[in-house]
Design a protein around this motif. Structure first.
Motif, PDB file in Angstrom:
ATOM      1  N   PHE A   1       0.813  -1.205   0.000  1.00 46.06           N
ATOM      2  CA  PHE A   1       0.000   0.000   0.000  1.00 46.06           C
ATOM      3  C   PHE A   1       0.861   1.276   0.000  1.00 46.06           C
ATOM      4  O   PHE A   1       0.340   2.365  -0.195  1.00 46.06           O
ATOM      5  N   THR A   2       2.148   1.120   0.279  1.00 51.12           N
ATOM      6  CA  THR A   2       3.013   2.299   0.428  1.00 51.12           C
ATOM      7  C   THR A   2       3.587   2.704  -0.923  1.00 51.12           C
ATOM      8  O   THR A   2       4.661   2.261  -1.322  1.00 51.12           O
ATOM      9  N   GLY A   3       2.856   3.546  -1.624  1.00 51.36           N
ATOM     10  CA  GLY A   3       3.295   4.052  -2.923  1.00 51.36           C
ATOM     11  C   GLY A   3       4.355   5.121  -2.774  1.00 51.36           C
ATOM     12  O   GLY A   3       4.880   5.363  -1.674  1.00 51.36           O
ATOM     13  N   PRO A   4       4.690   5.803  -3.863  1.00 54.06           N
ATOM     14  CA  PRO A   4       5.736   6.830  -3.837  1.00 54.06           C
ATOM     15  C   PRO A   4       5.484   7.927  -2.805  1.00 54.06           C
ATOM     16  O   PRO A   4       6.438   8.523  -2.286  1.00 54.06           O
ATOM     17  N   GLU A   5       4.207   8.203  -2.503  1.00 52.94           N
ATOM     18  CA  GLU A   5       3.900   9.267  -1.553  1.00 52.94           C
ATOM     19  C   GLU A   5       4.389   8.972  -0.138  1.00 52.94           C
ATOM     20  O   GLU A   5       4.495   9.867   0.701  1.00 52.94           O
ATOM     21  N   TYR A   6       4.703   7.689   0.134  1.00 49.75           N
ATOM     22  CA  TYR A   6       5.213   7.322   1.458  1.00 49.75           C
ATOM     23  C   TYR A   6       6.725   7.524   1.576  1.00 49.75           C
ATOM     24  O   TYR A   6       7.270   7.519   2.665  1.00 49.75           O
ATOM     25  N   GLY A   7       7.401   7.635   0.439  1.00 43.77           N
ATOM     26  CA  GLY A   7       8.835   7.901   0.451  1.00 43.77           C
ATOM     27  C   GLY A   7       9.707   6.736   0.885  1.00 43.77           C
ATOM     28  O   GLY A   7      10.840   6.944   1.353  1.00 43.77           O
ATOM     29  N   LEU A   8       9.232   5.498   0.731  1.00 41.17           N
ATOM     30  CA  LEU A   8      10.009   4.322   1.130  1.00 41.17           C
ATOM     31  C   LEU A   8      10.664   3.688  -0.096  1.00 41.17           C
ATOM     32  O   LEU A   8      10.003   3.458  -1.102  1.00 41.17           O
ATOM     33  N   THR A   9      11.958   3.407   0.003  1.00 38.41           N
ATOM     34  CA  THR A   9      12.684   2.743  -1.070  1.00 38.41           C
ATOM     35  C   THR A   9      12.500   1.232  -0.958  1.00 38.41           C
ATOM     36  O   THR A   9      12.093   0.721   0.103  1.00 38.41           O
ATOM     37  N   PRO A  10      12.816   0.459  -2.034  1.00 35.65           N
ATOM     38  CA  PRO A  10      12.762  -1.005  -1.920  1.00 35.65           C
ATOM     39  C   PRO A  10      13.626  -1.532  -0.771  1.00 35.65           C
ATOM     40  O   PRO A  10      13.225  -2.465  -0.069  1.00 35.65           O
ATOM     41  N   ALA A  11      14.812  -0.945  -0.571  1.00 33.08           N
ATOM     42  CA  ALA A  11      15.674  -1.376   0.529  1.00 33.08           C
ATOM     43  C   ALA A  11      15.014  -1.116   1.875  1.00 33.08           C
ATOM     44  O   ALA A  11      15.126  -1.930   2.807  1.00 33.08           O
ATOM     45  N   ASP A  12      14.302   0.020   2.004  1.00 37.04           N
ATOM     46  CA  ASP A  12      13.584   0.324   3.244  1.00 37.04           C
ATOM     47  C   ASP A  12      12.539  -0.744   3.528  1.00 37.04           C
ATOM     48  O   ASP A  12      12.382  -1.209   4.666  1.00 37.04           O
ATOM     49  N   LYS A  13      11.804  -1.147   2.499  1.00 40.18           N
ATOM     50  CA  LYS A  13      10.725  -2.120   2.678  1.00 40.18           C
ATOM     51  C   LYS A  13      11.262  -3.499   3.076  1.00 40.18           C
ATOM     52  O   LYS A  13      10.694  -4.179   3.939  1.00 40.18           O
ATOM     53  N   PHE A  14      12.370  -3.928   2.438  1.00 38.59           N
ATOM     54  CA  PHE A  14      12.970  -5.211   2.819  1.00 38.59           C
ATOM     55  C   PHE A  14      13.501  -5.155   4.243  1.00 38.59           C
ATOM     56  O   PHE A  14      13.408  -6.131   4.996  1.00 38.59           O
ATOM     57  N   LEU A  15      14.071  -4.013   4.648  1.00 36.18           N
ATOM     58  CA  LEU A  15      14.559  -3.874   6.020  1.00 36.18           C
ATOM     59  C   LEU A  15      13.403  -3.917   7.002  1.00 36.18           C
ATOM     60  O   LEU A  15      13.498  -4.544   8.070  1.00 36.18           O
ATOM     61  N   LEU A  16      12.305  -3.268   6.662  1.00 39.34           N
ATOM     62  CA  LEU A  16      11.132  -3.262   7.533  1.00 39.34           C
ATOM     63  C   LEU A  16      10.607  -4.672   7.753  1.00 39.34           C
ATOM     64  O   LEU A  16      10.354  -5.088   8.899  1.00 39.34           O
ATOM     65  N   THR A  17      10.438  -5.428   6.683  1.00 34.81           N
ATOM     66  CA  THR A  17       9.932  -6.794   6.835  1.00 34.81           C
ATOM     67  C   THR A  17      10.942  -7.693   7.544  1.00 34.81           C
ATOM     68  O   THR A  17      10.559  -8.638   8.234  1.00 34.81           O
ATOM     69  N   SER A  18      12.230  -7.399   7.409  1.00 39.11           N
ATOM     70  CA  SER A  18      13.254  -8.165   8.124  1.00 39.11           C
ATOM     71  C   SER A  18      13.127  -7.954   9.628  1.00 39.11           C
ATOM     72  O   SER A  18      13.249  -8.901  10.420  1.00 39.11           O
ATOM     73  N   VAL A  19      12.878  -6.710  10.048  1.00 34.74           N
ATOM     74  CA  VAL A  19      12.737  -6.395  11.468  1.00 34.74           C
ATOM     75  C   VAL A  19      11.521  -7.107  12.052  1.00 34.74           C
ATOM     76  O   VAL A  19      11.572  -7.674  13.148  1.00 34.74           O
ATOM     77  N   VAL A  20      10.413  -7.090  11.320  1.00 33.04           N
ATOM     78  CA  VAL A  20       9.201  -7.777  11.782  1.00 33.04           C
ATOM     79  C   VAL A  20       9.477  -9.270  11.956  1.00 33.04           C
ATOM     80  O   VAL A  20       9.090  -9.885  12.961  1.00 33.04           O
ATOM     81  N   THR A  21      10.137  -9.863  10.982  1.00 31.83           N
ATOM     82  CA  THR A  21      10.457 -11.293  11.058  1.00 31.83           C
ATOM     83  C   THR A  21      11.377 -11.591  12.226  1.00 31.83           C
ATOM     84  O   THR A  21      11.208 -12.600  12.923  1.00 31.83           O
ATOM     85  N   LEU A  22      12.356 -10.726  12.458  1.00 34.14           N
ATOM     86  CA  LEU A  22      13.315 -10.925  13.551  1.00 34.14           C
ATOM     87  C   LEU A  22      12.614 -10.960  14.905  1.00 34.14           C
ATOM     88  O   LEU A  22      12.868 -11.852  15.723  1.00 34.14           O
ATOM     89  N   VAL A  23      11.732 -10.004  15.154  1.00 36.07           N
ATOM     90  CA  VAL A  23      11.023  -9.977  16.435  1.00 36.07           C
ATOM     91  C   VAL A  23      10.169 -11.226  16.599  1.00 36.07           C
ATOM     92  O   VAL A  23      10.129 -11.838  17.676  1.00 36.07           O
ATOM     93  N   GLY A  24       9.490 -11.629  15.529  1.00 34.42           N
ATOM     94  CA  GLY A  24       8.677 -12.841  15.588  1.00 34.42           C
ATOM     95  C   GLY A  24       9.497 -14.073  15.923  1.00 34.42           C
ATOM     96  O   GLY A  24       9.009 -14.979  16.603  1.00 34.42           O
ATOM     97  N   ALA A  25      10.735 -14.103  15.467  1.00 34.60           N
ATOM     98  CA  ALA A  25      11.615 -15.233  15.779  1.00 34.60           C
ATOM     99  C   ALA A  25      12.056 -15.205  17.235  1.00 34.60           C
ATOM    100  O   ALA A  25      12.006 -16.224  17.935  1.00 34.60           O
ATOM    101  N   VAL A  26      12.453 -14.048  17.721  1.00 30.61           N
ATOM    102  CA  VAL A  26      12.999 -13.933  19.073  1.00 30.61           C
ATOM    103  C   VAL A  26      11.947 -14.240  20.138  1.00 30.61           C
ATOM    104  O   VAL A  26      12.221 -14.950  21.116  1.00 30.61           O
ATOM    105  N   VAL A  27      10.721 -13.740  19.951  1.00 29.75           N
ATOM    106  CA  VAL A  27       9.713 -13.933  20.999  1.00 29.75           C
ATOM    107  C   VAL A  27       9.210 -15.370  21.063  1.00 29.75           C
ATOM    108  O   VAL A  27       8.523 -15.744  22.026  1.00 29.75           O
ATOM    109  N   ARG A  28       9.568 -16.191  20.109  1.00 30.74           N
ATOM    110  CA  ARG A  28       9.130 -17.587  20.158  1.00 30.74           C
ATOM    111  C   ARG A  28       9.716 -18.338  21.355  1.00 30.74           C
ATOM    112  O   ARG A  28       9.096 -19.269  21.864  1.00 30.74           O
ATOM    113  N   VAL A  29      10.885 -17.934  21.806  1.00 33.50           N
ATOM    114  CA  VAL A  29      11.496 -18.628  22.942  1.00 33.50           C
ATOM    115  C   VAL A  29      10.687 -18.419  24.225  1.00 33.50           C
ATOM    116  O   VAL A  29      10.259 -19.391  24.859  1.00 33.50           O
TER     117      VAL A  29
END
Length: 460
Positions: free
Chosen positions: A64-92
């Motif tokens: 949903f984040t088009g050009p008006e949001y100002g996010l680059t492809p690298a920003d989006k991959f980093l964002l989803t990486s952070v979400v995945t990381l937290v989901g992994a850590v809290v599993r313990v």
């Protein structure tokens, strides 16, 4: 064991705590246990399903984040990486929360907690929001990934060994379906011209429903108690870390590709968000639906065998993806990526079936039998599942970071796919070397030198 001809009484649901639970007792299971276990499985699946949807929420929101949001492809991959990381850590901690608070109680709490990331995303999802704010809200969404670990640990205690592959596969598969479902809902909303807040508004009441149903219809098991010694023993056992490595290859692939597929289609093949949404749900859907099949096949033929050949298939599919990526063939790329999703789901089922089987085999090799062996297997497999699930989910972080670096370096995902191919080859080698290779001379020598049962993992 119950006396011959004695029908076990239904377990007490006083304050939702079951005082007696012995699924390995055939009479108890057929007369009482199976009904209770299936009921808990049903509502566990629903709660975990919503948890997966919230965890993978940002794989959809970034579309949903088009050009008006100002996010680059690298920003989006980093964002989803952070979400995945937290989901992994809290599993313990989520794994051990089941024994500390009870499976039913923690399901209620963990489901209710999903309101925080959903409401936060509802507030900030608009142009002008800083990338840092999106990162912090993404951190909150990661807690949805923990629901898997607590749900699997809880359901593992309800079912007998011969049913674990099917039950764990169904529980996890039903949860995994949360990924394609939220993508389908997003597709409908995008197609209707709706925005991200409409999507979030759909899930807030569903979270409440999941928490209420768990409170009304699930149970805690009294004899599943917090055991820090089990956690320490599981962490010291080499098989916990070997299975963690193998689970990176299966579940890490599933969750990593679920987050990244849409972004690869938009960045490498120039698809619009709507065009990408028409395709992204197919792979996670098939991967989720075949997970119980992976568990069922593992029950019948042995998890190690199914896992081994599954890695052969994943490697072959990845090799074709490298070719399709280099030739920029979208039809071939999509078809083979969907096949890779399905194989990752199949492998998820077979690898998780291996976990209780491995510790049960160790117990039998040590001379244990009956309930003693089953109790040992439940104790260590339940403790190890959180660690294995957490490390496996870190594979999703690696996949998103690999795609990020590949796009920064080469402008496509080809470099990442080459790295994944090498990793699947390593997973194949580890599975064969640890769980299926049995040199005849060494086995014969041990058989004559030892009177106790021989340790074999080929059937786990």
């Amino acid at each position: 064991m119950t006396a011959a001809g004695t029908v076990p009484s239904p377990p007490s649901r006083g304050a939702c705590w079951i005082q007696h639970w012995d699924p390995e007792d055939v009479t108890f299971w057929e007369e009482t246990g199976e009904k209770v276990a299936r009921r808990n499985l049903l509502f566990s699946v629903f709660s975990e399903h919503i948890g997966f949807s919230i965890w993978t929420l940002w794989s959809v929101l970034v579309l949903f984040t088009g050009p008006e949001y100002g996010l680059t492809p690298a920003d989006k991959f980093l964002l989803t990486s952070v979400v995945t990381l937290v989901g992994a850590v809290v599993r313990v901690p989520y794994t051990f929360a089941v024994a500390l608070f009870g499976g039913r109680n923690w399901t209620v709490v963990s489901a209710t907690m999903l309101l925080a990331p959903t409401a936060a995303a509802f507030l900030v999802m608009e142009p002008g929001t800083s990338f840092g704010t999106f990162l912090w809200v993404g951190l909150l969404a990661g807690i949805g990934g923990g629901n898997f670990a607590s749900s699997m640990t809880n359901i593992n205690a309800f079912f007998p060994m011969k049913k674990k592959g099917w039950a764990l596969g169904l529980n996890a598969g039903g949860g995994n379906v949360g990924v394609p479902v939220i993508q389908l809902v997003a597709l409908a909303i995008i197609g209707a011209g709706g925005g991200p807040r409409v999507l979030l508004g759909v899930y807030i009441p569903l979270i409440v429903v999941a928490a209420v149903l768990a409170a009304l219809f699930m149970d805690n098991i009294e004899n599943v108690r917090n055991d820090t010694g089990a956690a320490q023993d599981a962490a010291k056992d080499a098989h916990t870390w070997i299975m963690s490595f193998l689970y990176i290859g299966t579940f890490g692939s599933f969750i990593g590709y679920s987050f990244a597929f849409g972004q690869v289609l938009t960045n490498q093949f120039g698809r619009t968000p709507l065009q990408a949404a028409y395709l992204t749900f197919i792979g996670p859907l098939l991967g989720s639906l075949v997970r119980p099949l992976g568990g069922r096949l593992a029950d019948r033929y042995g998890g190690a065998r199914i896992t081994l050949w599954n890695y052969v298939g994943m490697g072959a599919a990845t090799a074709v993806l490298v070719f399709a990526s280099m030739r920029k063939s979208l039809p071939l790329f999509v078809v083979v990526f969907v096949v890779l999703f399905a194989l990752s789901g199949l492998g998820n089922g077979s690898t998780y079936k291996m976990i209780p089987g491995i510790f049960q085999a160790k117990a039998l090799a040590e001379g244990m039998a009956g309930e003693e062996a089953a109790s040992y297997g439940r104790r260590l497999s339940g403790a190890s599942m959180g660690l294995i699930g957490a490390v496996g989910a870190l594979g999703g972080v690696g996949i998103n970071l690999a795609f990020r670096q590949s796009f920064l370096t080469y402008g496509s995902g080809t470099g990442a796919f080459v790295a994944f191919l090498v990793f699947y080859a390593a997973c194949f080698a580890v599975t064969w070397a640890v769980y299926l290779r049995r040199p005849a001379t060494r086995a014969a020598a041990r058989a004559t030198a030892e009177a106790k049962p021989q340790l074999s993992y080929a059937e786990v």
